[in-house]
Design a protein around this motif. Sequence first.
Motif, PDB file in Angstrom:
ATOM      1  N   GLN A 352       0.756  -1.182   0.019  1.00 58.67           N
ATOM      2  CA  GLN A 352      -0.098   0.061   0.190  1.00 58.67           C
ATOM      3  C   GLN A 352       0.637   1.242   0.087  1.00 58.67           C
ATOM      4  N   ALA A 353       1.902   1.400   0.841  1.00 58.30           N
ATOM      5  CA  ALA A 353       2.771   2.535   0.652  1.00 58.30           C
ATOM      6  C   ALA A 353       3.592   2.601  -0.503  1.00 58.30           C
ATOM      7  N   ALA A 354       3.999   1.463  -1.068  1.00 58.40           N
ATOM      8  CA  ALA A 354       4.542   1.290  -2.621  1.00 58.40           C
ATOM      9  C   ALA A 354       3.294   2.184  -3.611  1.00 58.40           C
ATOM     10  N   ALA A 355       2.156   1.752  -3.336  1.00 60.63           N
ATOM     11  CA  ALA A 355       1.313   2.215  -4.310  1.00 60.63           C
ATOM     12  C   ALA A 355       1.174   3.868  -4.343  1.00 60.63           C
ATOM     13  N   TRP A 356       1.208   4.220  -3.048  1.00 52.94           N
ATOM     14  CA  TRP A 356       1.227   5.765  -2.822  1.00 52.94           C
ATOM     15  C   TRP A 356       2.292   6.327  -3.303  1.00 52.94           C
ATOM     16  N   GLY A 357       3.568   5.749  -3.079  1.00 47.54           N
ATOM     17  CA  GLY A 357       4.782   6.328  -3.796  1.00 47.54           C
ATOM     18  C   GLY A 357       4.702   6.205  -5.349  1.00 47.54           C
ATOM     19  N   GLY A 516       6.898   6.085  -0.476  1.00 45.61           N
ATOM     20  CA  GLY A 516       5.482   6.135  -0.323  1.00 45.61           C
ATOM     21  C   GLY A 516       5.033   6.491   1.242  1.00 45.61           C
ATOM     22  N   VAL A 517       5.865   5.377   2.000  1.00 50.38           N
ATOM     23  CA  VAL A 517       5.413   5.898   3.547  1.00 50.38           C
ATOM     24  C   VAL A 517       6.090   6.999   4.178  1.00 50.38           C
ATOM     25  N   ALA A 518       6.989   7.591   3.571  1.00 48.01           N
ATOM     26  CA  ALA A 518       7.627   8.851   4.009  1.00 48.01           C
ATOM     27  C   ALA A 518       6.726   9.817   3.701  1.00 48.01           C
ATOM     28  N   ASP A 519       6.189   9.824   2.608  1.00 51.77           N
ATOM     29  CA  ASP A 519       5.011  10.948   2.381  1.00 51.77           C
ATOM     30  C   ASP A 519       3.917  10.728   3.060  1.00 51.77           C
TER      31      ASP A 519
END
Length: 525
Positions: A352-357, A516-519
């Motif tokens: 999910q984090a990669a998807a956001w990235g 992604g997770v940083a954002d």
Amino acid sequence: MQREDIANSLIVSCQPVPGGPMDSAQFVTGFARAAVEAGAKALRIESVPYVAAARLAVRVPIIGIVKRDLTDSPVRITPYLADVEALAEAGADIIAFDATERVRPVPVEALVKAVKARNKLTMADCSCLDDARRALATGVDFVGTTLSGYVGGPEPEDPDIALIAQMRTLTPYVIAEGRIRSPEQAAAAARAGACAVVVGSAITRTEHVTSWFHQALSDAYAARGAQTALGTSVLGPTVLGPSVLGPSVLGIDIGGTKTMAALVCDGTVIEDKIVRTAREAGPDAWLASLAQSTSAWSSRFSRIGIAVTGLVQDGRWSALNPATLGIPDGYPLVERASAVFGKPVCAFNDAQAAAWGEYKFGAGQGRDIVFLTISTGIGGGIVCNGRLLSGLAGHFGLIRGLSEDRAPLEDSTSGRWIASEALKAGSKADAADVFGHALKGEDWAGAIVSRSASRVAALCRDIQMMFDPKSIVIGGSIGLAEGYLDRVRAHLSEVPPRLSPDLVAAKLGGHAGVIGVADLAEWAR
């Protein structure tokens, strides 16, 4: 020399700016000696006189080239047989040449034959995977990414990490070269599969490095002047944000085999480090180890984002597939991490984090997407109406498949399954090896890859019917393997255009999760 002599090494390109103040044998030999003393295991040097001079100064292998500007051919690197003979005579151990499929004075086959006649090794400077494939067919020893981005169109800014990984499916003797300007980029090239990494301008072209710093400072001072003109203090903390002070978020991606920690600023990884996930130690030990290994960065970030395999709900972490990474059910990840680091923490599933990235900074281009990562298993994430769906959303690999035992889809599709099918076919090969056999036209391997691709195609069609995303972004070592996405598309060729998904390759690679997770951690402020 043997090919293994430069394995797992840094190669420094000692090529001064032509006509510049350092364009002399004295400076070239000085660069060469300094590079070797600092740890370089080989050098890349242009021109016969400079190769001869360096040969007298150092004992490490030398990759020799000759550059010419021809009127009847775009080929510049070692175009003639006479260049090969002169470089060999001057003491080059490896002779590199342009291996692109362009109008050229001498065929690649003839250059390879001439080099081998002098008992030297060959390096094919390539622009794409097809160049590498053709060069390997002629018997070259190494293939390099040297000419990627230099055979037409605007020159990219970053190294072609994807091409390195693709070439690695053809041969272990891949030399990464081109636009590698930082230790982080060099490390990324190594992780992508390069057996050696060439760094040139960032080390030996003072003019280029100076211009990079000059431009960055000019931009920064211009921006500061604009802020001052608007009546804003340039010394206050509200102005000196991430763009001036550096990264403000620590991104962490804890996986089943490795853990990455990275300093991230506005979608860019500034520094990163990767350690093995000590599976038997447990999450308390993982967090303690991460806090210790990133302690030198502590003053450089104010928040932390953690991406993990499995399910994250209300800050608690549970395993959906304990075989991937076993953890106590409902582990209080956010609470424990906040206590260990002493800073605010948020946590998300890694896919999910990669998807956001990819949505914010990669192939998603700000459009609603579904992200699929196909590697050892299958994971995913969904960005709908500009929002990331959390919880169980996107765990496509755990969808029950069509097999008689109703096993999860990833058990009949992913890298683990590809390797198991290879074993049934009589080949003890991992997924990467199977792709290599498939690219060579071996039917048994092609059939395995095609079956996997057909199941992913069916999944993508179902996803399109369920979510109607603008694009489905495909990532992971299997998803990005050469030819795989084309096979998935082929299985969708008869789907009506309105129902057919737009499949695009992911762009952020192994950094998608931490970016992604940083954002997301910034959004959680």
